[in-house]
Design an enzyme around this catalytic site. Structure first.
Site, short mmCIF file in Angstrom:
data_model
loop_
_atom_site.label_atom_id
_atom_site.label_comp_id
_atom_site.label_asym_id
_atom_site.label_seq_id
_atom_site.Cartn_x
_atom_site.Cartn_y
_atom_site.Cartn_z
N ASP A 230 0.82 -1.19 -0.07
CA ASP A 230 0.10 0.06 -0.13
C ASP A 230 0.74 1.27 0.12
OD1 ASP A 230 -2.81 1.07 0.34
OD2 ASP A 230 -1.85 1.82 2.26
N GLU A 274 14.27 -15.50 -0.10
CA GLU A 274 14.50 -16.60 0.78
C GLU A 274 13.53 -17.88 0.87
OE1 GLU A 274 15.23 -15.32 5.08
OE2 GLU A 274 16.41 -13.66 4.22
#
Ligand code: GLC
Length: 556
Positions: A230, A274
């Site tokens: 956002d 990751e």
């Protein structure tokens, strides 16, 4: 016609980063159809009139049938709901209005079981004023570590009674609110680019950065497929918080597009990388020009950035937008995104027929010039086919597949968007595109929930447009979307490449995407169709002509 097709999937490595050229040509997000769920208004399982996560889970089969690849869930976190949940008090929990963390896990599990990925909104620019950190800041002194997580400043003028600078809130009024000091006298001011209940974080603060790393991992560990970020351009503010120069465009304001913001997203990207499974970051960034917005999707930052909404019903203008978009994003190796509507804008079935120059922020009973629904639907349907035919990813906003119009008869007293109150009713704001969805024409609340309750009043046209009235009905808007999504997939429409076609009148947008010819007549006169099989059309074709406000897909 272009001499060389554009590179819509961004498979060419950016010129300056040859070593990072891992194009991931087939990554799901490059061509995905992502469906925005605004949970308050999607489906209400517990009957309190507010949609919830179990409601979303209960309706997943409808979305599988529609054929979308992923959902983007607007915020469902703990929140006082002053801005529809974009005022977050706890980023790692579900608001009881929407359910529990177990309900979230179940939603994710059920979506994945249906082959649908789930992206969540993350709101890093600000928190709710109910966030424990802000509450601590309010009871702490000027200059304290608690206040340093937000942007508290002394006021200007001899007694500090003027805001620290001239910034205005996006929802109207000043972007600063003054709080009392410990002794009850007027104290410092805090910054809120949105509602007073949404204080901005200070992203130069290491604690803030660490906290959002924790938030990302919290949801990634639960299995979320990515985040829609956002207000992604505004986290970093210019040093010293200088006044806005009103003669400059807002894109150059000291709270927009500061260079330091990119370091944050590089850090976030390394966290996502990751995790297995191609997780994504999507920027809500409206910054212009598009070549600048493309900075958010460089190879080590986000995966996608939203495009401007399609707003013009004019073939040369739209062609320019498509060309510029494909060029800007492919230059950095990113796919383009195509968006017709979202929870912040007048729905496309109404918007496209309003004169471009006076499109207001929301419509209401006192608005003039609101077009009749049946006159506007053809454009919305044609726009949907255009959006779904362009190379890249497409975003759908819940209810557009039903052809829902903006709801304009919400009484003032029922309005909830803070914009309405902060502009003293001058702007209606965004409630009209957030009215709870119709699922069954004859059920209470049109099937939104088990009873009559609905947090915004639903209009009677919902009976005509309810999903059960459209499912499997030839010619319905829902059937059009479903057919379009099947064809988009089977013909690899989103993979491009896009080649403009010559020989059509200027009011017709004409291009080939892979094996499919796409024609959209945005003028007022019909035009002959070329030879070939029509695969799909947005209105009935009586003969070999393409009527006004109509799109067709043809076998090329
Ligand atoms: C974004 C959201 C909007 C919200 C604002 C503040 O623009 O899309 O709904 O009000 O951010 O968080």
């Amino acid at each position: 016609m272009l001499a060389t097709p554009l590179d819509p999937l961004g498979t060419r490595p950016p010129a300056d980063e040859p070593s990072r050229a891992s194009p991931q040509v087939t990554a799901w997000w490059r061509t995905a159809v992502i469906y925005q769920v605004y949970p308050r208004s999607f489906a209400d399982a517990d009957g309190d009139g507010i949609g919830d996560l179990p409601g979303v889970t209960s309706r997943l089969d409808a979305l599988r049938r529609l054929g979308v690849d992923a959902l983007w869930l607007s915020p469902f976190y703990t929140s006082p709901q002053r801005d529809g949940g974009y005022d977050v008090a706890d980023h790692c929990d579900v608001d009881p209005l929407f359910g529990t963390l177990a309900d979230f896990d179940e939603l994710l599990h059920q979506a994945h079981a249906r082959g649908i990925r789930v992206i969540a909104d993350i709101v890093p620019n600000h928190s709710s004023d109910r966030h424990p950190w802000f509450q601590e800041a309010l009871t702490s002194t000027s200059g304290s570590a608690e206040r340093a997580r937000y942007l508290f400043r002394d006021g200007r003028g001899p007694d500090g009674s003027e805001p620290p600078n001239n910034w205005q809130s996006h929802f109207g009024g000043p972007a600063w609110t003054r709080v009392p000091a410990a002794d009850g006298t007027p104290g410092q001011w805090y910054l809120h680019l949105f509602d007073t209940s949404q204080p901005d974080f200070d992203w130069s603060n290491a604690e803030v950065r660490a906290e959002f790393r924790r938030v990302l991992r919290f949801w990634l560990d639960r299995g979320i497929d990515g985040f829609r970020v956002d207000v992604a351009s505004s986290l970093v503010k210019a040093d010293g918080l200088p006044d806005v120069d009103p003669s400059l465009d807002e894109d150059l304001a000291p709270y927009t597009g500061q260079p330091g913001v990119h370091e944050i997203y590089r850090d976030w990207r390394s966290i996502l990388d990751e995790y297995p499974g191609d997780r994504v970051l999507v920027a809500e960034s409206w910054i212009k020009p598009l070549t600048r917005r493309a900075d958010w999707v460089r190879p080590d930052e986000m995966h996608q950035a939203f495009n401007d909404l399609f707003d013009d019903w004019d073939a040369p203008t739209l062609r320019g937008i498509v060309e510029n978009t494909l060029a800007a994003f492919s230059a950095v190796g990113a796919p383009s995104t195509w968006v017709a509507s979202n929870h912040d804008t007048v729905r496309q079935a109404t918007r496209l027929s309003l004169p471009r120059s006076d499109r207001p922020n929301g419509l209401g009973p006192r608005s003039t010039g609101v077009p009749a629904y049946d006159d506007t639907l053809p454009r919305a349907r044609a726009l949907a086919m255009l959006t779904l035919s362009l190379p890249g990813a497409a975003y759908l906003y819940q209810g557009e597949e039903l052809g829902l119009p903006e709801v304009t008869d919400i009484p003032d007293a029922a309005r909830q968007d803070p914009t309405f109150a902060r502009t003293a009713g001058e702007q209606y704001g965004r409630d009209g595109c957030r009215v709870p969805l119709p699922w069954e024409a004859d059920a209470p609340s049109y099937g939104f929930g088990p009873g009559d309750a609905s947090w915004l009043p639903q209009p009677t046209i919902w009976a005509r447009l309810a999903r059960d009235r459209q499912q499997d009905v030839p010619g319905s808007t829902l059937t059009l979307y479903q057919d379009a999504l099947v064809l988009r997939r089977s013909r690899s429409l989103a993979a491009g490449p896009l080649v403009w076609l010559a020989g059509h009148p200027p009011h017709v947008l004409a291009f080939r995407s892979g094996r499919t010819t796409v024609l959209v007549n945005m003028g007022s006169t019909p035009t002959p169709l070329p030879a070939g099989d029509v695969l799909l059309s947005s209105t009935d074709l009586d003969d070999r002509t393409l009527p006004s406000d109509t799109a067709v897909w043809m076998h090329s």
